[in-house]
Write a protein that holds these residues in place. Structure first.
Motif, short mmCIF file in Angstrom:
data_model
loop_
_atom_site.label_atom_id
_atom_site.label_comp_id
_atom_site.label_asym_id
_atom_site.label_seq_id
_atom_site.Cartn_x
_atom_site.Cartn_y
_atom_site.Cartn_z
N ILE A 1 0.87 -1.17 0.00
CA ILE A 1 0.00 0.00 0.00
C ILE A 1 0.91 1.22 0.00
CG2 ILE A 1 -0.26 -0.20 2.52
CD1 ILE A 1 -2.93 1.27 2.21
N GLY A 2 0.90 1.96 -1.09
CA GLY A 2 1.85 3.05 -1.23
C GLY A 2 3.27 2.51 -1.24
N SER A 3 4.13 3.05 -0.38
CA SER A 3 5.52 2.62 -0.30
C SER A 3 5.73 1.49 0.70
CB SER A 3 6.41 3.81 0.09
OG SER A 3 6.02 4.33 1.35
N ILE A 4 4.67 1.08 1.40
CA ILE A 4 4.77 0.02 2.39
C ILE A 4 4.50 -1.33 1.73
CG2 ILE A 4 3.86 -0.89 4.56
CD1 ILE A 4 3.02 1.95 5.27
N GLU A 5 5.42 -2.26 1.86
CA GLU A 5 5.27 -3.56 1.21
C GLU A 5 5.67 -4.68 2.16
OE1 GLU A 5 6.76 -6.03 -2.77
OE2 GLU A 5 7.15 -3.88 -2.57
N ARG A 6 4.95 -5.78 2.09
CA ARG A 6 5.27 -6.99 2.83
C ARG A 6 5.23 -8.18 1.87
NH1 ARG A 6 6.65 -3.65 5.74
NH2 ARG A 6 6.26 -3.35 7.98
N ASN A 7 6.11 -9.15 2.11
CA ASN A 7 6.18 -10.34 1.27
C ASN A 7 5.74 -11.57 2.03
OD1 ASN A 7 8.98 -8.60 0.37
ND2 ASN A 7 7.50 -9.11 -1.22
N ARG A 8 5.27 -12.54 1.27
CA ARG A 8 4.81 -13.82 1.82
C ARG A 8 3.79 -13.59 2.94
NH1 ARG A 8 5.28 -17.53 -1.53
NH2 ARG A 8 5.29 -19.10 0.14
#
Length: 236
Positions: free
Chosen positions: A191-198
């Motif tokens: 969301i925007g510049s915030i990212e999470r993987n898996r």
């Protein structure tokens, strides 16, 4: 002033270039090897010297020289104010953008360099926005009561998760009552510049969920989140 337009443009170019470099390098804290504050003082000093030199080049009475110096002083103060209050101006612009386009995830930066995402409450009183899942845009509603991200059957199909081959064995509670869902793992959620993987998520069975939900397994991993009356603030 009228007889020395070249000096006017030179000084304006000095101020504009200095301000542009400061804004460009405000995250690093340095510009051309100097601290941003020192560089700002240097630019101001050079512009001031330009003002003084232009005053000596102006022919005529002392009043004309004083008038020219005052005009330049106002210009320098204006550029200095733009730099000093750059974060306040940015914050105001962010609030205007979020207010004019509810649901848009808008990023703003604080004085200490912290970045936050702001979501304005929509007409229905909910915090709805668009996120990215595996590189694809997905409209979601922020739900702090949901433990996991929950995808509607239709969104799962669009993302290529192939719901027909999923095991709908997880009982969940929805606005329409009890339903079954399948557990999946999403490669990337942003969301925007915030990212999470898996990231783990649920896929609801067909007809159980009309809109996908952004749950606490994403929101709860952030540095902080704050829900005010009309806006949701996410910090990472």
């Amino acid at each position: 002033m009228r007889r020395n337009p070249v000096i006017f443009y030179v000084a304006m170019a000095i101020l504009a270039t200095g301000l542009g470099l400061l804004l460009w390098n405000h995250n690093s804290g340095q510009t051309l090897g100097l601290d941003n504050d020192q560089f700002g003082n240097l630019v101001t000093g050079v512009a001031l010297l330009t003002v003084l030199s232009s005053a000596f080049l102006i022919r005529g009475r002392f009043g004309q020289m004083l008038k020219a110096a005052l005009i330049w002083a106002v210009i320098i103060l204006a550029f200095s104010a733009l730099y000093v209050f750059r974060y306040d101006i940015q914050s105001l612009g962010t609030r205007l953008q979020a207010g004019l386009m509810p649901g848009t995830a808008v990023m703003r930066q604080l004085d200490d360099g912290t970045r936050e995402i702001v979501i304005q409450k929509g007409i229905g009183g909910q915090f709805a926005t668009e996120i990215s899942i595996n590189g694809e845009p997905v409209s979601v509603m922020v739900d702090t009561g949901a433990s996991l991200i929950a995808l509607s059957y239709q969104d799962a199909e669009r993302l290529g998760l192939d719901p027909q081959n999923l095991s709908f064995s997880q009982p969940v509670s929805t606005a329409n009552g009890q339903a079954l869902a399948a557990i999946v793992t999403l490669d990337a959620v942003a969301i925007g510049s915030i990212e999470r993987n898996r990231v783990r998520a649920l896929v609801s069975e067909d007809g159980a969920l009309s809109q996908s939900l952004l749950g606490m397994n994403f929101i709860g991993e952030l540095s902080s989140f704050e829900m005010r009356r009309d806006e949701l603030i996410l910090r990472d």
